[in-house]
Design a protein around this motif. Structure first.
Motif, PDB file in Angstrom:
ATOM      1  N   GLY A  25       4.407  13.615   0.481  1.00 53.12           N
ATOM      2  CA  GLY A  25       4.238  13.741  -0.953  1.00 53.12           C
ATOM      3  C   GLY A  25       2.990  13.053  -1.442  1.00 53.12           C
ATOM      4  N   LEU A  26       2.676  13.320  -2.658  1.00 51.99           N
ATOM      5  CA  LEU A  26       1.503  12.751  -3.285  1.00 51.99           C
ATOM      6  C   LEU A  26       1.874  11.433  -3.958  1.00 51.99           C
ATOM      7  N   LEU A  27       1.088  10.414  -3.685  1.00 51.91           N
ATOM      8  CA  LEU A  27       1.200   9.117  -4.335  1.00 51.91           C
ATOM      9  C   LEU A  27      -0.001   8.991  -5.257  1.00 51.91           C
ATOM     10  N   GLN A  28       0.246   8.759  -6.527  1.00 50.55           N
ATOM     11  CA  GLN A  28      -0.824   8.550  -7.496  1.00 50.55           C
ATOM     12  C   GLN A  28      -0.572   7.203  -8.166  1.00 50.55           C
ATOM     13  N   TYR A  29      -1.657   6.471  -8.432  1.00 47.78           N
ATOM     14  CA  TYR A  29      -1.500   5.181  -9.083  1.00 47.78           C
ATOM     15  C   TYR A  29      -2.752   4.826  -9.869  1.00 47.78           C
ATOM     16  N   THR A  30      -2.549   3.929 -10.835  1.00 44.56           N
ATOM     17  CA  THR A  30      -3.665   3.378 -11.592  1.00 44.56           C
ATOM     18  C   THR A  30      -3.361   1.925 -11.912  1.00 44.56           C
ATOM     19  N   LEU A  31      -4.398   1.113 -11.909  1.00 45.94           N
ATOM     20  CA  LEU A  31      -4.280  -0.294 -12.300  1.00 45.94           C
ATOM     21  C   LEU A  31      -4.927  -0.530 -13.662  1.00 45.94           C
ATOM     22  N   ASP A  32      -5.312   0.537 -14.321  1.00 48.68           N
ATOM     23  CA  ASP A  32      -5.879   0.405 -15.674  1.00 48.68           C
ATOM     24  C   ASP A  32      -5.255   1.432 -16.620  1.00 48.68           C
ATOM     25  N   PRO A  33      -3.922   1.439 -16.709  1.00 49.64           N
ATOM     26  CA  PRO A  33      -3.262   2.470 -17.517  1.00 49.64           C
ATOM     27  C   PRO A  33      -3.565   2.397 -19.003  1.00 49.64           C
ATOM     28  N   ASP A  34      -4.059   1.269 -19.481  1.00 47.85           N
ATOM     29  CA  ASP A  34      -4.329   1.136 -20.906  1.00 47.85           C
ATOM     30  C   ASP A  34      -5.746   1.558 -21.292  1.00 47.85           C
ATOM     31  N   ASP A  35      -6.582   1.876 -20.296  1.00 46.82           N
ATOM     32  CA  ASP A  35      -7.933   2.357 -20.603  1.00 46.82           C
ATOM     33  C   ASP A  35      -7.858   3.725 -21.273  1.00 46.82           C
ATOM     34  N   ARG A  36      -8.919   4.060 -22.018  1.00 50.19           N
ATOM     35  CA  ARG A  36      -8.956   5.386 -22.643  1.00 50.19           C
ATOM     36  C   ARG A  36      -8.914   6.485 -21.598  1.00 50.19           C
ATOM     37  N   GLN A  37      -9.582   6.272 -20.469  1.00 52.55           N
ATOM     38  CA  GLN A  37      -9.572   7.229 -19.361  1.00 52.55           C
ATOM     39  C   GLN A  37      -9.209   6.477 -18.089  1.00 52.55           C
ATOM     40  N   PRO A  38      -7.910   6.294 -17.834  1.00 53.38           N
ATOM     41  CA  PRO A  38      -7.503   5.552 -16.643  1.00 53.38           C
ATOM     42  C   PRO A  38      -8.043   6.203 -15.369  1.00 53.38           C
ATOM     43  N   ALA A  39      -8.391   5.366 -14.412  1.00 55.70           N
ATOM     44  CA  ALA A  39      -8.855   5.857 -13.113  1.00 55.70           C
ATOM     45  C   ALA A  39      -7.638   6.016 -12.206  1.00 55.70           C
ATOM     46  N   TRP A  40      -7.216   7.253 -12.005  1.00 51.54           N
ATOM     47  CA  TRP A  40      -6.069   7.542 -11.139  1.00 51.54           C
ATOM     48  C   TRP A  40      -6.558   7.749  -9.714  1.00 51.54           C
ATOM     49  N   GLN A  41      -5.836   7.169  -8.775  1.00 51.29           N
ATOM     50  CA  GLN A  41      -6.122   7.351  -7.357  1.00 51.29           C
ATOM     51  C   GLN A  41      -4.989   8.171  -6.764  1.00 51.29           C
ATOM     52  N   ALA A  42      -5.306   9.014  -5.791  1.00 50.01           N
ATOM     53  CA  ALA A  42      -4.295   9.867  -5.170  1.00 50.01           C
ATOM     54  C   ALA A  42      -4.391   9.760  -3.657  1.00 50.01           C
ATOM     55  N   VAL A  43      -3.221   9.672  -3.019  1.00 52.40           N
ATOM     56  CA  VAL A  43      -3.129   9.551  -1.567  1.00 52.40           C
ATOM     57  C   VAL A  43      -1.965  10.429  -1.111  1.00 52.40           C
ATOM     58  N   LEU A  44      -2.148  11.193  -0.062  1.00 56.31           N
ATOM     59  CA  LEU A  44      -1.052  11.948   0.530  1.00 56.31           C
ATOM     60  C   LEU A  44      -0.324  11.025   1.495  1.00 56.31           C
ATOM     61  N   VAL A  45       0.982  10.885   1.322  1.00 55.79           N
ATOM     62  CA  VAL A  45       1.762   9.986   2.169  1.00 55.79           C
ATOM     63  C   VAL A  45       2.893  10.754   2.841  1.00 55.79           C
ATOM     64  N   ALA A  46       3.280  10.271   4.015  1.00 59.47           N
ATOM     65  CA  ALA A  46       4.431  10.807   4.740  1.00 59.47           C
ATOM     66  C   ALA A  46       5.486   9.713   4.762  1.00 59.47           C
ATOM     67  N   HIS A  47       6.678  10.035   4.346  1.00 61.28           N
ATOM     68  CA  HIS A  47       7.764   9.066   4.301  1.00 61.28           C
ATOM     69  C   HIS A  47       8.526   9.106   5.620  1.00 61.28           C
ATOM     70  N   ASP A  48       8.976   7.967   6.089  1.00 61.82           N
ATOM     71  CA  ASP A  48       9.737   7.848   7.331  1.00 61.82           C
ATOM     72  C   ASP A  48      11.144   8.400   7.090  1.00 61.82           C
ATOM     73  N   ASP A  49      11.468   9.518   7.732  1.00 61.69           N
ATOM     74  CA  ASP A  49      12.763  10.174   7.526  1.00 61.69           C
ATOM     75  C   ASP A  49      13.933   9.261   7.872  1.00 61.69           C
ATOM     76  N   ALA A  50      13.793   8.450   8.933  1.00 63.70           N
ATOM     77  CA  ALA A  50      14.883   7.567   9.333  1.00 63.70           C
ATOM     78  C   ALA A  50      15.149   6.525   8.262  1.00 63.70           C
ATOM     79  N   VAL A  51      14.110   5.980   7.683  1.00 69.39           N
ATOM     80  CA  VAL A  51      14.276   4.968   6.634  1.00 69.39           C
ATOM     81  C   VAL A  51      14.850   5.615   5.385  1.00 69.39           C
ATOM     82  N   MET A  52      14.287   6.750   4.984  1.00 68.86           N
ATOM     83  CA  MET A  52      14.754   7.418   3.775  1.00 68.86           C
ATOM     84  C   MET A  52      16.207   7.880   3.931  1.00 68.86           C
TER      85      MET A  52
END
Length: 125
Positions: A25-52
């Motif tokens: 799935g896609l992981l998106q995050y920002t550390l500046d959510p209050d900015d007028r134009q937050p800088a969103w970062q996106a990473v494709l991640v694979a989750h461990d089926d055994a853990v999930m």
């Protein structure tokens, strides 16, 4: 030793994480959510089926997804500390479930700035 990274102190801010609840799935995050134009970062991640698969409730699944996402983000921002995250499920863009988490964060601004600069070069903006 031309850099003063050792003198830098973490800044107090906030984080928003959006992670798809899918095997990959896609992981998106920002550390500046209050900015007028937050800088969103996106990473494709694979989750461990055994853990999930070990999660007994949707809440446990959400917590595992968010905790794993924070660890993934720390690959690029090692100083990241989060606390008091609130989580809520949402319908994702591909009709699959996603978790949105938000809360307090502290981090070195230089690390965040380096991540944002690195993604600007890839996006062609």
């Amino acid at each position: 030793m031309g850099q003063n990274a050792g003198d830098e102190h973490p800044v107090a801010g906030s984080i928003i994480i959006v992670v798809e609840a899918a095997p990959q799935g896609l992981l998106q995050y920002t550390l500046d959510p209050d900015d007028r134009q937050p800088a969103w970062q996106a990473v494709l991640v694979a989750h461990d089926d055994a853990v999930m698969g070990a999660a007994a409730t949707p809440e446990q699944t959400a917590e595992l997804l968010v905790r794993g996402s924070v660890e993934c983000i720390r690959q690029s921002i090692p100083s990241l500390e989060v606390g008091g995250l609130t989580m809520r499920p949402e319908l994702g863009p591909n009709d699959n479930a996603q978790i949105v988490a938000a809360g307090d964060a502290s981090f070195l601004k230089s690390e965040w700035d380096a991540v944002v600069r690195g993604s600007d070069g890839l996006s062609g903006e």
